[in-house]
Design a protein around this motif. Structure first.
Motif, PDB file in Angstrom:
ATOM      1  N   GLU A  83      33.560  88.177 -51.058  1.00 12.87           N
ATOM      2  CA  GLU A  83      33.954  89.075 -52.136  1.00 12.87           C
ATOM      3  C   GLU A  83      32.856  90.097 -52.374  1.00 12.87           C
ATOM      4  N   ALA A  86      29.071  89.262 -53.518  1.00 14.26           N
ATOM      5  CA  ALA A  86      28.806  87.843 -53.240  1.00 14.26           C
ATOM      6  C   ALA A  86      27.342  87.609 -52.890  1.00 14.26           C
ATOM      7  N   ARG A  93      34.692  93.973 -50.436  1.00 11.93           N
ATOM      8  CA  ARG A  93      35.290  92.717 -49.991  1.00 11.93           C
ATOM      9  C   ARG A  93      35.453  92.752 -48.474  1.00 11.93           C
ATOM     10  N   GLU A 132      38.219  79.505 -49.245  1.00  6.67           N
ATOM     11  CA  GLU A 132      37.884  80.579 -50.178  1.00  6.67           C
ATOM     12  C   GLU A 132      36.898  81.521 -49.524  1.00  6.67           C
ATOM     13  N   ARG A 133      36.973  82.777 -49.898  1.00  8.00           N
ATOM     14  CA  ARG A 133      35.945  83.713 -49.443  1.00  8.00           C
ATOM     15  C   ARG A 133      34.609  83.355 -50.091  1.00  8.00           C
ATOM     16  N   GLY A 136      33.971  83.817 -53.884  1.00  9.42           N
ATOM     17  CA  GLY A 136      35.284  83.886 -54.527  1.00  9.42           C
ATOM     18  C   GLY A 136      35.756  82.513 -54.974  1.00  9.42           C
ATOM     19  N   SER A 137      36.756  82.509 -55.828  1.00 10.51           N
ATOM     20  CA  SER A 137      37.321  81.256 -56.330  1.00 10.51           C
ATOM     21  C   SER A 137      38.809  81.121 -56.002  1.00 10.51           C
ATOM     22  N   LYS A 138      39.413  82.183 -55.507  1.00  9.12           N
ATOM     23  CA  LYS A 138      40.825  82.153 -55.180  1.00  9.12           C
ATOM     24  C   LYS A 138      41.040  81.424 -53.854  1.00  9.12           C
TER      25      LYS A 138
END
Length: 360
Positions: A83, A86, A93, A132-133, A136-138
């Motif tokens: 992300e 990060a 991204r 996840e990336r 990231g948390s998605k």
């Protein structure tokens, strides 16, 4: 690379090679992980491409990544993406290889060089199709067929605790082991002729004049530790040096470094550099034997000339030992470590210290 070109590069008629192709055709239609094991230069990437093109994913992306060429943090980012923000320098991204290969095939080469963190994340993707990336948390989902390659014995690494056994279990739905070129003797000349004709076309020669009987014997008798990649380099080198001469190629140049003037020490300072011209009446072999930093391959070492740089001389000797052991073990790092009485990770540390990882 197109499907046609990929098939053209898979040349061979030996039983060992034909058995590999049959194995590939059998497992290719399944969307299951496959491991490809083989020495360097045996064509692991070409086999991975064939697996992809013979699968139902042939019209989707074929994405590849060499795991040995990146540090752990960069490899994690390349595989899973990151992300914006990060880490320092992550302004935008970034889509990782799993994201780019969605619906297609992801080929990971040099898998044995991955860290425990990367192996743990790979295991999760294989088991659940989730990741996840970085930063990231998605949770993202990946529909990817994973093909991995290694030039080491992964079960032995797993037994030694140097590779995750549970990941190996998931990856090894089936294993394709590629035979070295020395076990495919019938394929050496057809491959050599293919590479020679391709090089002649590249050089815009009118024709390839062929190999003499002597050249054919050299090709057939050489052990080819670098396998097909080494054969390709040797043939192309010999063709271009032969030029437009009408005679058949007589000389196969196996070692481009072969020279009586080849320096033997790794690094030399200007103050300690030995004269490059041989002394009158002294054979080149004798001249080389007294070169600073050289070590005799016999039962005793040559007497060094003082003063010398102790650190530089010992480093040069370490590199010499490592390179000799690598060649002896066909550049298998696990076997090299055993020959030197080191652990695998100790050897990797020394290779990294001397910038030898990318060369082996």
């Amino acid at each position: 690379m197109t499907k046609t070109n990929q098939q053209e590069n898979l040349i061979g008629q030996s039983n060992a090679f034909l058995e590999v192709l049959e194995h590939v055709s059998q497992v290719a239609p399944l969307s299951k992980p496959v491991l490809i094991i083989g020495e360097r230069g045996t064509g692991k990437e070409l086999i991975a491409e064939r697996l992809h093109f013979l699968s139902q994913r042939w019209d989707q992306s074929f994405i590849k990544l060499n795991c040995a060429s990146l540090s752990e943090s960069l490899l994690e980012s390349e595989l899973f993406g990151h992300e914006s923000g990060a880490f320092t320098g992550a302004r935008n991204r970034h889509e990782g290889r799993f994201e780019r290969a969605d619906g297609g095939t992801l080929f990971l080469d040099e898998l044995a060089n991955t860290s425990g963190l990367i192996q743990e994340k790979l295991l999760r993707v294989i088991e659940y199709g989730e990741y996840e990336r970085v930063g990231g948390s998605k949770t993202l989902h990946a529909d990817v067929r994973l093909i991995c390659a290694a030039n080491e014995d992964l079960p032995s690494l797993a037994d030694a605790g140097e590779f995750r056994a549970d990941l190996l279990d998931r990856l090894a739905f089936d294993v394709i082991t590629l035979p070295p070129l020395r076990y495919r003797r019938e394929d050496i000349l057809p491959l050599a002729e293919y590479f020679a004709v391709s090089m002649a076309r590249q050089l815009k020669m009118e024709l390839f004049t062929g190999f003499s009987r002597t050249a054919q014997e050299i090709l057939l008798e050489h052990r080819w530790p670098g396998n097909i990649r080494e054969l390709k380099n040797a043939v192309e080198r010999s063709v271009y040096r032969h030029g437009d001469e009408p005679e058949q190629i007589e000389n196969i140049i196996l070692d481009p470094f072969d020279s009586p003037f080849r320096p033997r020490s790794r690094v030399k300072t200007k103050e300690r550099q030995v004269a490059t011209e041989p002394h009158a009446g002294v054979p080149a072999t004798v001249e080389n034997s007294v070169e600073l930093g050289s070590v005799s391959s016999g039962a005793h070492q040559q007497v060094p000339q003082f003063p010398l740089d102790f650190k530089q001389e010992t480093e040069s000797y370490e590199v010499h030992l490592i390179q000799t052991a690598l060649a002896e073990s066909q550049f298998n790092q696990k076997k090299t470590a055993e020959l030197l009485g080191l652990s695998y990770h100790q050897l990797r540390g020394i290779l990294k210290k001397y910038n030898l990882l990318d060369k082996n």
